[in-house]
Design an enzyme around this catalytic site. Structure first.
Site, PDB file in Angstrom:
ATOM      1  N   ASP A   8       0.819  -1.177  -0.096  1.00  0.00           N
ATOM      2  CA  ASP A   8      -0.005  -0.081   0.035  1.00  0.00           C
ATOM      3  C   ASP A   8       0.934   1.274   0.081  1.00  0.00           C
ATOM      4  O   ASP A   8       2.086   1.194   0.399  1.00  0.00           O
ATOM      5  CB  ASP A   8      -0.713  -0.085   1.148  1.00  0.00           C
ATOM      6  N   ASP A  10       0.001   5.049   1.103  1.00  0.00           N
ATOM      7  CA  ASP A  10      -0.264   6.090   1.878  1.00  0.00           C
ATOM      8  C   ASP A  10      -0.277   5.385   3.401  1.00  0.00           C
ATOM      9  O   ASP A  10      -1.045   4.382   3.757  1.00  0.00           O
ATOM     10  CB  ASP A  10      -1.748   6.520   2.020  1.00  0.00           C
ATOM     11  N   THR A  16       1.836   9.793   4.216  1.00  0.00           N
ATOM     12  CA  THR A  16       0.480  10.663   3.743  1.00  0.00           C
ATOM     13  C   THR A  16      -0.797  10.472   4.236  1.00  0.00           C
ATOM     14  O   THR A  16      -1.545  11.319   4.341  1.00  0.00           O
ATOM     15  CB  THR A  16       0.400  10.340   2.018  1.00  0.00           C
ATOM     16  N   LYS A  44      -8.780   5.164   6.567  1.00  0.00           N
ATOM     17  CA  LYS A  44      -7.615   4.498   5.706  1.00  0.00           C
ATOM     18  C   LYS A  44      -8.024   3.575   5.014  1.00  0.00           C
ATOM     19  O   LYS A  44      -8.713   2.613   5.074  1.00  0.00           O
ATOM     20  CB  LYS A  44      -6.700   4.001   7.022  1.00  0.00           C
ATOM     21  N   SER A 113      -2.446   0.610  -4.289  1.00  0.00           N
ATOM     22  CA  SER A 113      -3.018   1.708  -3.317  1.00  0.00           C
ATOM     23  C   SER A 113      -4.463   2.057  -4.227  1.00  0.00           C
ATOM     24  O   SER A 113      -4.589   2.025  -5.314  1.00  0.00           O
ATOM     25  CB  SER A 113      -2.150   2.846  -3.639  1.00  0.00           C
ATOM     26  N   ALA A 114      -5.180   2.512  -3.107  1.00  0.00           N
ATOM     27  CA  ALA A 114      -6.653   3.128  -3.706  1.00  0.00           C
ATOM     28  C   ALA A 114      -6.498   4.484  -4.316  1.00  0.00           C
ATOM     29  O   ALA A 114      -7.475   5.239  -4.579  1.00  0.00           O
ATOM     30  CB  ALA A 114      -7.604   3.181  -2.480  1.00  0.00           C
ATOM     31  N   GLU A 168       0.208  -3.418   4.627  1.00  0.00           N
ATOM     32  CA  GLU A 168      -1.081  -2.345   4.551  1.00  0.00           C
ATOM     33  C   GLU A 168      -0.862  -1.832   6.159  1.00  0.00           C
ATOM     34  O   GLU A 168      -0.724  -2.290   7.088  1.00  0.00           O
ATOM     35  CB  GLU A 168      -2.104  -3.100   4.573  1.00  0.00           C
ATOM     36  N   ASP A 169      -1.551  -0.533   6.051  1.00  0.00           N
ATOM     37  CA  ASP A 169      -1.592   0.335   7.451  1.00  0.00           C
ATOM     38  C   ASP A 169      -3.179   0.294   8.010  1.00  0.00           C
ATOM     39  O   ASP A 169      -3.602   0.710   8.817  1.00  0.00           O
ATOM     40  CB  ASP A 169      -1.133   1.624   7.418  1.00  0.00           C
TER      41      ASP A 169
HETATM   42  C1  BG6 Z   1      -6.002   5.611   0.195  1.00  0.00           C
HETATM   43  C2  BG6 Z   1      -5.964   6.077   1.585  1.00  0.00           C
HETATM   44  O1  BG6 Z   1      -4.511   5.208   0.026  1.00  0.00           O
HETATM   45  O2  BG6 Z   1      -6.364   6.337  -0.921  1.00  0.00           O
HETATM   46  C3  BG6 Z   1      -7.049   6.876   1.986  1.00  0.00           C
HETATM   47  O3  BG6 Z   1      -5.618   5.294   2.686  1.00  0.00           O
HETATM   48  C4  BG6 Z   1      -7.692   7.702   0.640  1.00  0.00           C
HETATM   49  O4  BG6 Z   1      -7.303   7.831   2.864  1.00  0.00           O
HETATM   50  C5  BG6 Z   1      -7.354   6.885  -0.660  1.00  0.00           C
HETATM   51  O5  BG6 Z   1      -9.013   8.311   0.825  1.00  0.00           O
HETATM   52  C6  BG6 Z   1      -7.982   7.755  -1.741  1.00  0.00           C
HETATM   53  O6  BG6 Z   1      -6.775   8.701  -2.064  1.00  0.00           O
HETATM   54  P1  BG6 Z   1      -6.906   9.708  -3.079  1.00  0.00           P
HETATM   55  O7  BG6 Z   1      -5.509  10.439  -3.187  1.00  0.00           O
HETATM   56  O8  BG6 Z   1      -7.326   9.377  -4.430  1.00  0.00           O
HETATM   57  O9  BG6 Z   1      -7.914  10.885  -2.713  1.00  0.00           O
HETATM   58 MG    MG Z   2      -2.688   3.099   3.881  1.00  0.00          MG
END
Ligand code: BG6
Ligand code: MG
Length: 227
Positions: A8, A10, A16, A44, A113-114, A168-169
């Protein structure tokens, strides 16, 4: 056998998670309610739009879709103002060393990552080249705890899920790893992430040898509890 590690971004590679927190907190304050660090745990790993839904639920507020879109954009603009100033110094301690060790041992590396901002962050911290595959918020349709992000990563690497380890966190992220039938390592507090296969405070001093000894040796696939 470990063939790939999926990370992951963030809160795992860079802190971040804290920038996300202060940006959401600013929005909550503007809307007239408090948003705590504990509340932030629920955000998160969760997509931007879902994070906003959770935030508004916490504040007991309701808005139209159009208003919500504007709020998400406003939060993102504030968040981007923080991440565009990032430098490689913000890579969390031990991460680069661990990635290099994986590479030297022929273990493939993917990002899962999301975040839609992943490309900008990786570019700012100059770490894109370390990843053999990148799957982020721009290329998935289902948010964690859905396993899509990690399954796509494994597929891109050509590795079976049971030979992958996810770092992952987020609670939703560990659940996504488990839903993908991958090993999971929680980065952070054992009280929050205790249901992961292993929890470590961070990568400082963490090695591949420790990973194998503490994670794989006690739970060789398919004998681990959840398999
Ligand atoms: C994840 C974070 O990695 O990404 C979430 O843990 C965040 O907190 C999500 O909402 C979406 O990120 P972004 O940068 O597309 O708004
Ligand atoms: Mg994370």
């Amino acid at each position: 056998m470990i063939e790939a590690c999926l990370f992951d971004l963030d809160g795992v590679v860079v802190d971040t998670a804290n920038y996300h927190y202060i940006a959401w907190k600013a929005l909550a304050e503007e809307l007239g309610f408090e948003f705590t660090l504990e509340d932030n745990e629920r955000l998160k790993g969760v997509s931007r739009s879902q994070s906003l839904e959770i935030l508004l639920e916490i504040g007991g507020k309701q808005f139209t879709e159009q208003e919500k879109l504007a709020m998400a954009e406003k939060k993102n603009a504030l968040y981007v103002s923080y991440i565009e100033k990032m430098t490689p110094e913000e890579i969390l301690p031990g991460v680069e060393k661990f990635l290099q060790e994986l590479r030297q041992n022929g273990i493939k590396i993917a990002l899962g990552s999301a975040s839609k901002n992943s490309p900008m962050i990786l570019e700012r911290i100059q770490l894109s080249a370390m990843f053999d595959a990148i799957v982020d918020g721009n290329s998935i349709s289902e948010a964690k705890p859905n396993p899509e992000v990690f399954l796509k990563g494994a597929e891109k690497l050509g590795v079976l899920p049971e030979n992958c380890v996810v770092f992952e966190d987020a609670i939703a992220g560990i659940e996504a790893a488990q839903n993908a039938n991958m090993y999971s390592v929680g980065i952070g507090d054992p009280e929050t992430l205790g249901f992961a296969d292993l929890v470590i405070p961070g990568f400082d001093g963490f090695t591949l040898e420790k990973l194998v000894k503490e994670l794989i040796a006690p739970f060789p696939f398919p004998l681990r509890g959840k398999a």
